[in-house]
Structures are given as structure tokens and as C-alpha cells.
Design a protein around this motif. Structure first.
Motif, PDB file in Angstrom:
ATOM      1  N   PHE A  58       5.167   0.862 -14.902  1.00 52.51           N
ATOM      2  CA  PHE A  58       6.498   0.727 -14.308  1.00 52.51           C
ATOM      3  C   PHE A  58       6.860  -0.751 -14.156  1.00 52.51           C
ATOM      4  O   PHE A  58       5.972  -1.594 -14.002  1.00 52.51           O
ATOM      5  N   PRO A  59       8.143  -1.068 -14.162  1.00 54.64           N
ATOM      6  CA  PRO A  59       8.546  -2.462 -13.945  1.00 54.64           C
ATOM      7  C   PRO A  59       8.248  -2.903 -12.517  1.00 54.64           C
ATOM      8  O   PRO A  59       8.328  -2.105 -11.580  1.00 54.64           O
ATOM      9  N   LEU A  60       7.885  -4.161 -12.372  1.00 51.35           N
ATOM     10  CA  LEU A  60       7.548  -4.731 -11.073  1.00 51.35           C
ATOM     11  C   LEU A  60       8.376  -5.987 -10.853  1.00 51.35           C
ATOM     12  O   LEU A  60       8.689  -6.713 -11.799  1.00 51.35           O
ATOM     13  N   GLN A  61       8.688  -6.264  -9.601  1.00 53.42           N
ATOM     14  CA  GLN A  61       9.408  -7.484  -9.276  1.00 53.42           C
ATOM     15  C   GLN A  61       8.487  -8.697  -9.371  1.00 53.42           C
ATOM     16  O   GLN A  61       8.914  -9.775  -9.768  1.00 53.42           O
ATOM     17  N   ASP A  62       7.246  -8.549  -8.978  1.00 54.56           N
ATOM     18  CA  ASP A  62       6.265  -9.637  -9.057  1.00 54.56           C
ATOM     19  C   ASP A  62       4.937  -9.042  -9.518  1.00 54.56           C
ATOM     20  O   ASP A  62       4.054  -8.727  -8.723  1.00 54.56           O
ATOM     21  N   ALA A  63       4.818  -8.878 -10.824  1.00 53.28           N
ATOM     22  CA  ALA A  63       3.655  -8.203 -11.385  1.00 53.28           C
ATOM     23  C   ALA A  63       2.359  -8.924 -11.065  1.00 53.28           C
ATOM     24  O   ALA A  63       1.329  -8.286 -10.804  1.00 53.28           O
ATOM     25  N   ALA A  64       2.372 -10.259 -11.063  1.00 51.85           N
ATOM     26  CA  ALA A  64       1.139 -11.006 -10.795  1.00 51.85           C
ATOM     27  C   ALA A  64       0.625 -10.721  -9.393  1.00 51.85           C
ATOM     28  O   ALA A  64      -0.577 -10.514  -9.181  1.00 51.85           O
ATOM     29  N   VAL A  65       1.518 -10.690  -8.416  1.00 52.52           N
ATOM     30  CA  VAL A  65       1.116 -10.425  -7.040  1.00 52.52           C
ATOM     31  C   VAL A  65       0.541  -9.017  -6.909  1.00 52.52           C
ATOM     32  O   VAL A  65      -0.503  -8.803  -6.279  1.00 52.52           O
ATOM     33  N   VAL A  66       1.193  -8.036  -7.517  1.00 49.78           N
ATOM     34  CA  VAL A  66       0.703  -6.659  -7.422  1.00 49.78           C
ATOM     35  C   VAL A  66      -0.655  -6.529  -8.103  1.00 49.78           C
ATOM     36  O   VAL A  66      -1.570  -5.898  -7.574  1.00 49.78           O
ATOM     37  N   GLU A  67      -0.805  -7.119  -9.282  1.00 46.85           N
ATOM     38  CA  GLU A  67      -2.086  -7.026  -9.984  1.00 46.85           C
ATOM     39  C   GLU A  67      -3.194  -7.719  -9.202  1.00 46.85           C
ATOM     40  O   GLU A  67      -4.337  -7.235  -9.151  1.00 46.85           O
ATOM     41  N   LEU A  68      -2.901  -8.842  -8.588  1.00 51.44           N
ATOM     42  CA  LEU A  68      -3.911  -9.502  -7.759  1.00 51.44           C
ATOM     43  C   LEU A  68      -4.306  -8.608  -6.584  1.00 51.44           C
ATOM     44  O   LEU A  68      -5.494  -8.495  -6.242  1.00 51.44           O
ATOM     45  N   LEU A 132       4.941   1.281  -5.164  1.00 49.08           N
ATOM     46  CA  LEU A 132       4.225   1.615  -6.395  1.00 49.08           C
ATOM     47  C   LEU A 132       2.735   1.325  -6.248  1.00 49.08           C
ATOM     48  O   LEU A 132       1.883   2.123  -6.678  1.00 49.08           O
ATOM     49  N   PHE A 133       2.407   0.210  -5.633  1.00 46.89           N
ATOM     50  CA  PHE A 133       1.002  -0.148  -5.406  1.00 46.89           C
ATOM     51  C   PHE A 133       0.295   0.915  -4.570  1.00 46.89           C
ATOM     52  O   PHE A 133      -0.802   1.369  -4.908  1.00 46.89           O
ATOM     53  N   LEU A 134       0.923   1.349  -3.491  1.00 44.86           N
ATOM     54  CA  LEU A 134       0.323   2.374  -2.639  1.00 44.86           C
ATOM     55  C   LEU A 134       0.214   3.706  -3.383  1.00 44.86           C
ATOM     56  O   LEU A 134      -0.801   4.412  -3.263  1.00 44.86           O
ATOM     57  N   ASP A 135       1.234   4.060  -4.144  1.00 46.71           N
ATOM     58  CA  ASP A 135       1.179   5.295  -4.907  1.00 46.71           C
ATOM     59  C   ASP A 135       0.055   5.251  -5.939  1.00 46.71           C
ATOM     60  O   ASP A 135      -0.645   6.256  -6.152  1.00 46.71           O
ATOM     61  N   ALA A 136      -0.109   4.120  -6.585  1.00 43.95           N
ATOM     62  CA  ALA A 136      -1.189   3.995  -7.565  1.00 43.95           C
ATOM     63  C   ALA A 136      -2.543   4.199  -6.907  1.00 43.95           C
ATOM     64  O   ALA A 136      -3.441   4.847  -7.472  1.00 43.95           O
ATOM     65  N   ASP A 137      -2.699   3.684  -5.703  1.00 45.88           N
ATOM     66  CA  ASP A 137      -3.975   3.814  -4.999  1.00 45.88           C
ATOM     67  C   ASP A 137      -4.279   5.275  -4.664  1.00 45.88           C
ATOM     68  O   ASP A 137      -5.446   5.668  -4.596  1.00 45.88           O
ATOM     69  N   LEU A 138      -3.254   6.085  -4.469  1.00 45.38           N
ATOM     70  CA  LEU A 138      -3.436   7.500  -4.149  1.00 45.38           C
ATOM     71  C   LEU A 138      -3.353   8.405  -5.375  1.00 45.38           C
ATOM     72  O   LEU A 138      -3.469   9.626  -5.235  1.00 45.38           O
ATOM     73  N   SER A 139      -3.156   7.855  -6.549  1.00 45.04           N
ATOM     74  CA  SER A 139      -2.867   8.684  -7.716  1.00 45.04           C
ATOM     75  C   SER A 139      -3.986   9.662  -8.043  1.00 45.04           C
ATOM     76  O   SER A 139      -3.734  10.725  -8.621  1.00 45.04           O
ATOM     77  N   ILE A 140      -5.228   9.356  -7.659  1.00 47.30           N
ATOM     78  CA  ILE A 140      -6.335  10.273  -7.914  1.00 47.30           C
ATOM     79  C   ILE A 140      -6.086  11.623  -7.256  1.00 47.30           C
ATOM     80  O   ILE A 140      -6.574  12.656  -7.732  1.00 47.30           O
ATOM     81  N   LEU A 141      -5.326  11.654  -6.172  1.00 50.21           N
ATOM     82  CA  LEU A 141      -5.087  12.922  -5.477  1.00 50.21           C
ATOM     83  C   LEU A 141      -4.358  13.915  -6.371  1.00 50.21           C
ATOM     84  O   LEU A 141      -4.527  15.129  -6.214  1.00 50.21           O
ATOM     85  N   GLY A 142      -3.547  13.415  -7.281  1.00 51.61           N
ATOM     86  CA  GLY A 142      -2.790  14.289  -8.172  1.00 51.61           C
ATOM     87  C   GLY A 142      -3.413  14.446  -9.544  1.00 51.61           C
ATOM     88  O   GLY A 142      -2.748  14.922 -10.471  1.00 51.61           O
ATOM     89  N   ALA A 143      -4.670  14.077  -9.680  1.00 47.32           N
ATOM     90  CA  ALA A 143      -5.364  14.194 -10.962  1.00 47.32           C
ATOM     91  C   ALA A 143      -5.644  15.663 -11.281  1.00 47.32           C
ATOM     92  O   ALA A 143      -5.595  16.525 -10.397  1.00 47.32           O
ATOM     93  N   PRO A 144      -5.947  15.984 -12.535  1.00 44.45           N
ATOM     94  CA  PRO A 144      -6.393  17.344 -12.855  1.00 44.45           C
ATOM     95  C   PRO A 144      -7.570  17.747 -11.964  1.00 44.45           C
ATOM     96  O   PRO A 144      -8.335  16.895 -11.505  1.00 44.45           O
TER      97      PRO A 144
END
Length: 217
Positions: A58-68, A132-144
Motif C-alpha cells: 500500500f502507499p505510505l506517506q513516509d515509507a522509510a519511517v514505517v519500514e524502520l 497500516l503498520f498496526l494492521d500489518a502487525d495483526l495480519s497473522i490473525l486473518g491468515a489461512p
């Protein structure tokens, strides 16, 4: 072992902030050692790779900060401690002080990390990068289902020093709190993709603990 693609991603992220290769490589080795510690079973390099994959979608406003923030959010992880997020934020700030990132953006990295302490707390609705960062951290909950059960067993192994008598009620409380949250995923695309399977998975694990424990592998 640190995958080559993950190492390349670290250097692509940090080279513009810290041209000297030696301190970047040393920091990467420290992080890899932390995420590869023998007591970790879920909060590993695999979890880190999954988050990087999710935020890259997804697009990010500050990708470097989120990736860090992704790289450092579980840099410190001890299952029985409550200050992991704070210690991880402090680690990130110590490294970022050597870079050209700037104090405001470094503080933003630390804030993102700290917010992973409790995903059920209200979040600023307009902060797209944070959500988006928080959702990514929880994404395992919606895994198969198979991947979710593997995650549940991995988390249990991280708490291996806690007997079932104590782990069961604590885990049930966590699962119930997540299920009761009106919003699990804040990002519309991830909510549409993950909310329903996440709630199925959480309910299935809660039912398993109410029956006595996780199903055998």
C-alpha cells in the motif's frame, strides 16, 4: 540465517540515512541475532518479513519511517515482560541518532513501535501510516487456518515457562478482548480481506482453550 533479500532491503532502507557500511552491517547483525534468538518462535525474522511484505502493498506517506518501525518493533521481545515495546523504541532511537533521519522522524518511529503495545486501544483515524503498520502487525490473525494454528502454537512455545494452568486463562482473555474489539483492522482493504477470517480464527482458538488446549499438530 538472515535471507539475502532481507539484508538487501535493510541496506536499501538505511544507506541513504547512514552512508558508512560498517555501522549499518553491524546493526543488521544485532537485529538478526535478536530476531533469531532461540526462545523466539513467532516473533522471528519470518514475522519481520511478513510485515515488510504487508506494508509494501500500500502507499505510505513516509515509507522509510514505517519500514524502520517494522524492523525495530520486536527488536526486544521477552514473553514475560511488559516493556518490550519501550525497549525496542529505545533501541531504534539509539541507532537512528547516528543517522540523518532527523529527530522528529526518529521520534515518529519510536511512537509507531510503542503503539503496538495494545492493538485494542483507539487510534487516530486519519493517521494512515500508523493504521497500516498496526494492521500489518495483526495480519497473522486473518491468515489461512493452518498458518493461524501454527502461529498459536508458536506463541505458546514462547510462553513455555508458563504452565497451562496460568497460560490458558491469560490467552483466553487476550482472545476475548480481540474478539470484542469493534475494529480489528483499520485499513479498509485489510479489513475487507482479513476481518472475517481473523474473527473465525480467534473464535476457534478461544473454543480450543475452553476445551482444554490447542489441537495437536
Amino acid at each position: 540465517m538472515l535471507p539475502d533479500a532481507l539484508a538487501a532491503r535493510w541496506h536499501a532502507l538505511t544507506a541513504p540515512l547512514l552512508p558508512a557500511a560498517a555501522p549499518r552491517q553491524a546493526e543488521l547483525q544485532r537485529l538478526a541475532a535478536a530476531y533469531s534468538a532461540p526462545e523466539r518462535h513467532y516473533h522471528t525474522l519470518g514475522h519481520l518479513e511478513n510485515l515488510l511484505h504487508q506494508v509494501a502493498r500500500f502507499p505510505l506517506q513516509d515509507a522509510a519511517v514505517v519500514e524502520l518501525a517494522v524492523w525495530y518493533h520486536d527488536a526486544v521481545y521477552h514473553a514475560l515482560r511488559s516493556d518490550n515495546e519501550e525497549k525496542s523504541a529505545e533501541w531504534a532511537l539509539a541507532f537512528l541518532a547516528q543517522t540523518t533521519l532527523g529527530p522528529a522522524r526518529a521520534a515518529r518511529v519510536a511512537d509507531l513501535i510503542r503503539r503496538t503495545h495494545d492493538h485494542t486501544q483507539p487510534q487516530p483515524p486519519a493517521d494512515a501510516d500508523l493504521l497500516l503498520f498496526l494492521d500489518a502487525d495483526l495480519s497473522i490473525l486473518g491468515a489461512p487456518a493452518a498458518a493461524y494454528w501454527a502461529y498459536a502454537r508458536q506463541v505458546r512455545r514462547e510462553y513455555r515457562l508458563v504452565p497451562d494452568l496460568l497460560y490458558r486463562p491469560g490467552r483466553r482473555k487476550v482472545l476475548a478482548r480481540l474478539l470484542e474489539a469493534p475494529v480489528l483492522f483499520h485499513t479498509p482493504a485489510l479489513r475487507a480481506e482479513l476481518d472475517a477470517p481473523a474473527r473465525r480464527n480467534l473464535a476457534a482458538e478461544l473454543a480450543a482453550w475452553e476445551r482444554g488446549g490447542l489441537p495437536a499438530e
